[in-house]
Design a protein around this motif. Structure first.
Motif, PDB file in Angstrom:
ATOM      1  N   ALA A  86       0.836  -1.203   0.000  1.00 39.90           N
ATOM      2  CA  ALA A  86       0.000   0.000   0.000  1.00 39.90           C
ATOM      3  C   ALA A  86       0.875   1.258   0.000  1.00 39.90           C
ATOM      4  O   ALA A  86       0.548   2.254  -0.654  1.00 39.90           O
ATOM      5  CB  ALA A  86      -0.933  -0.003   1.202  1.00 39.90           C
ATOM      6  N   PHE A  87       1.985   1.214   0.734  1.00 45.45           N
ATOM      7  CA  PHE A  87       2.903   2.354   0.737  1.00 45.45           C
ATOM      8  C   PHE A  87       3.477   2.584  -0.653  1.00 45.45           C
ATOM      9  O   PHE A  87       3.556   3.723  -1.119  1.00 45.45           O
ATOM     10  CB  PHE A  87       4.021   2.115   1.762  1.00 45.45           C
ATOM     11  N   LEU A  88       3.861   1.513  -1.343  1.00 42.57           N
ATOM     12  CA  LEU A  88       4.400   1.661  -2.697  1.00 42.57           C
ATOM     13  C   LEU A  88       3.340   2.142  -3.686  1.00 42.57           C
ATOM     14  O   LEU A  88       3.640   2.940  -4.571  1.00 42.57           O
ATOM     15  CB  LEU A  88       5.003   0.337  -3.168  1.00 42.57           C
ATOM     16  N   ILE A  89       2.114   1.668  -3.527  1.00 43.37           N
ATOM     17  CA  ILE A  89       1.035   2.136  -4.410  1.00 43.37           C
ATOM     18  C   ILE A  89       0.808   3.631  -4.213  1.00 43.37           C
ATOM     19  O   ILE A  89       0.651   4.379  -5.180  1.00 43.37           O
ATOM     20  CB  ILE A  89      -0.260   1.338  -4.156  1.00 43.37           C
ATOM     21  N   SER A  90       0.800   4.089  -2.970  1.00 45.62           N
ATOM     22  CA  SER A  90       0.589   5.521  -2.728  1.00 45.62           C
ATOM     23  C   SER A  90       1.757   6.349  -3.235  1.00 45.62           C
ATOM     24  O   SER A  90       1.578   7.511  -3.610  1.00 45.62           O
ATOM     25  CB  SER A  90       0.345   5.788  -1.245  1.00 45.62           C
ATOM     26  N   ALA A  91       2.956   5.768  -3.304  1.00 41.25           N
ATOM     27  CA  ALA A  91       4.112   6.505  -3.830  1.00 41.25           C
ATOM     28  C   ALA A  91       3.984   6.770  -5.325  1.00 41.25           C
ATOM     29  O   ALA A  91       4.639   7.666  -5.853  1.00 41.25           O
ATOM     30  CB  ALA A  91       5.391   5.732  -3.544  1.00 41.25           C
ATOM     31  N   ARG A  96      11.376   9.020  -5.584  1.00 41.84           N
ATOM     32  CA  ARG A  96      12.703   8.416  -5.713  1.00 41.84           C
ATOM     33  C   ARG A  96      12.592   7.030  -5.088  1.00 41.84           C
ATOM     34  O   ARG A  96      12.403   6.897  -3.886  1.00 41.84           O
ATOM     35  CB  ARG A  96      13.761   9.273  -5.025  1.00 41.84           C
ATOM     36  N   TRP A  97      12.692   5.994  -5.902  1.00 42.39           N
ATOM     37  CA  TRP A  97      12.317   4.657  -5.488  1.00 42.39           C
ATOM     38  C   TRP A  97      13.236   4.044  -4.445  1.00 42.39           C
ATOM     39  O   TRP A  97      12.783   3.295  -3.589  1.00 42.39           O
ATOM     40  CB  TRP A  97      12.165   3.751  -6.701  1.00 42.39           C
ATOM     41  N   VAL A  98      14.511   4.355  -4.462  1.00 43.49           N
ATOM     42  CA  VAL A  98      15.405   3.794  -3.445  1.00 43.49           C
ATOM     43  C   VAL A  98      15.005   4.310  -2.067  1.00 43.49           C
ATOM     44  O   VAL A  98      14.850   3.537  -1.110  1.00 43.49           O
ATOM     45  CB  VAL A  98      16.878   4.135  -3.769  1.00 43.49           C
ATOM     46  N   GLU A  99      14.812   5.624  -1.963  1.00 46.46           N
ATOM     47  CA  GLU A  99      14.392   6.214  -0.696  1.00 46.46           C
ATOM     48  C   GLU A  99      12.997   5.739  -0.292  1.00 46.46           C
ATOM     49  O   GLU A  99      12.729   5.490   0.880  1.00 46.46           O
ATOM     50  CB  GLU A  99      14.419   7.743  -0.762  1.00 46.46           C
ATOM     51  N   THR A 100      12.121   5.596  -1.259  1.00 45.24           N
ATOM     52  CA  THR A 100      10.759   5.143  -0.981  1.00 45.24           C
ATOM     53  C   THR A 100      10.762   3.729  -0.409  1.00 45.24           C
ATOM     54  O   THR A 100      10.038   3.440   0.553  1.00 45.24           O
ATOM     55  CB  THR A 100       9.908   5.204  -2.264  1.00 45.24           C
ATOM     56  N   ILE A 101      11.559   2.857  -0.972  1.00 39.70           N
ATOM     57  CA  ILE A 101      11.626   1.480  -0.477  1.00 39.70           C
ATOM     58  C   ILE A 101      12.220   1.441   0.924  1.00 39.70           C
ATOM     59  O   ILE A 101      11.730   0.707   1.793  1.00 39.70           O
ATOM     60  CB  ILE A 101      12.397   0.595  -1.475  1.00 39.70           C
ATOM     61  N   ILE A 102      13.246   2.252   1.178  1.00 38.17           N
ATOM     62  CA  ILE A 102      13.847   2.292   2.523  1.00 38.17           C
ATOM     63  C   ILE A 102      12.832   2.783   3.547  1.00 38.17           C
ATOM     64  O   ILE A 102      12.661   2.181   4.621  1.00 38.17           O
ATOM     65  CB  ILE A 102      15.114   3.171   2.523  1.00 38.17           C
ATOM     66  N   VAL A 103      12.126   3.869   3.233  1.00 34.39           N
ATOM     67  CA  VAL A 103      11.109   4.398   4.154  1.00 34.39           C
ATOM     68  C   VAL A 103       9.969   3.396   4.312  1.00 34.39           C
ATOM     69  O   VAL A 103       9.458   3.191   5.422  1.00 34.39           O
ATOM     70  CB  VAL A 103      10.583   5.770   3.666  1.00 34.39           C
ATOM     71  N   GLY A 104       9.561   2.741   3.229  1.00 35.40           N
ATOM     72  CA  GLY A 104       8.506   1.738   3.306  1.00 35.40           C
ATOM     73  C   GLY A 104       8.880   0.577   4.208  1.00 35.40           C
ATOM     74  O   GLY A 104       8.056   0.102   5.000  1.00 35.40           O
ATOM     75  N   ILE A 105      10.122   0.119   4.124  1.00 41.11           N
ATOM     76  CA  ILE A 105      10.584  -0.961   4.999  1.00 41.11           C
ATOM     77  C   ILE A 105      10.572  -0.503   6.451  1.00 41.11           C
ATOM     78  O   ILE A 105      10.105  -1.233   7.339  1.00 41.11           O
ATOM     79  CB  ILE A 105      11.982  -1.445   4.567  1.00 41.11           C
ATOM     80  N   CYS A 106      11.069   0.705   6.718  1.00 43.89           N
ATOM     81  CA  CYS A 106      11.087   1.217   8.093  1.00 43.89           C
ATOM     82  C   CYS A 106       9.669   1.360   8.656  1.00 43.89           C
ATOM     83  O   CYS A 106       9.407   0.976   9.806  1.00 43.89           O
ATOM     84  CB  CYS A 106      11.819   2.556   8.151  1.00 43.89           C
TER      85      CYS A 106
END
Length: 166
Positions: free
Chosen positions: A118-123, A130-140
């Motif tokens: 859901a976090f990735l869909i909203s991104a 910026r997908w690298v930062e988005t994935i890091i924040v999503g994991i956290c």
């Protein structure tokens, strides 16, 4: 020839008696949200004497929003304001899709998978992602939610997909 460097003047689609179209339409939208909230909370129990019921706060805030929406709409009628601005639907569309996906997927996929997805869909709601930062924040955020909801708050939420737990 027109006086503006951008070309000919655009005709407004709003009637002349609406002096601030953006305020007018914004007020109508706020009143629509308030009416929906009143309808959605209509089957909840309200106040009984001095005790609050589960429908008291939603109705109270809906009535306040209805009044504020009417005030904003009236402001659009009586004072000069901006014309209707261009509205981008991409952000609200993907955030809404993420919420719907999470609501549908939380039980079969669990909090970890559905929350991260859901976090990735909203991104996707902005082209500036910026997908690298988005994935890091999503994991956290997913790890934080996986610790907060079932362990700290004690909510009975499935963490992982059902087919992996069995």
């Amino acid at each position: 020839m027109s006086d503006t460097p951008g070309g000919p003047l655009r005709q407004s689609v709003t009637p002349k008696w609406i002096r601030g179209p953006q305020d007018f339409v914004g007020g109508i939208v706020l009143m629509g949200v308030a009416l929906f909230a009143l309808w959605a909370s209509s089957d909840l129990q309200g106040m009984h004497g001095f005790t609050f019921g589960p429908g008291t706060a939603p109705r109270m805030f809906a009535v306040l929003l209805l009044g504020l929406g009417a005030a904003v709409m009236i402001t659009g009628l009586v004072s000069e304001g901006q014309t209707l601005a261009h509205y981008s639907w991409r952000g609200p569309l993907f955030v809404s899709l993420a919420i719907i996906f999470f609501a549908v997927a939380i039980r079969p996929l669990g909090l970890v998978v559905s929350g991260f997805a859901a976090f990735l869909i909203s991104a996707l709601g902005t082209p500036e992602t910026r997908w690298v930062e988005t994935i890091i924040v999503g994991i956290c955020l997913t790890v934080g939610c996986a610790l907060l909801f079932p362990y700290v708050l004690g909510l009975p939420m499935p963490l992982f997909p059902q087919f992996l737990v069995r």
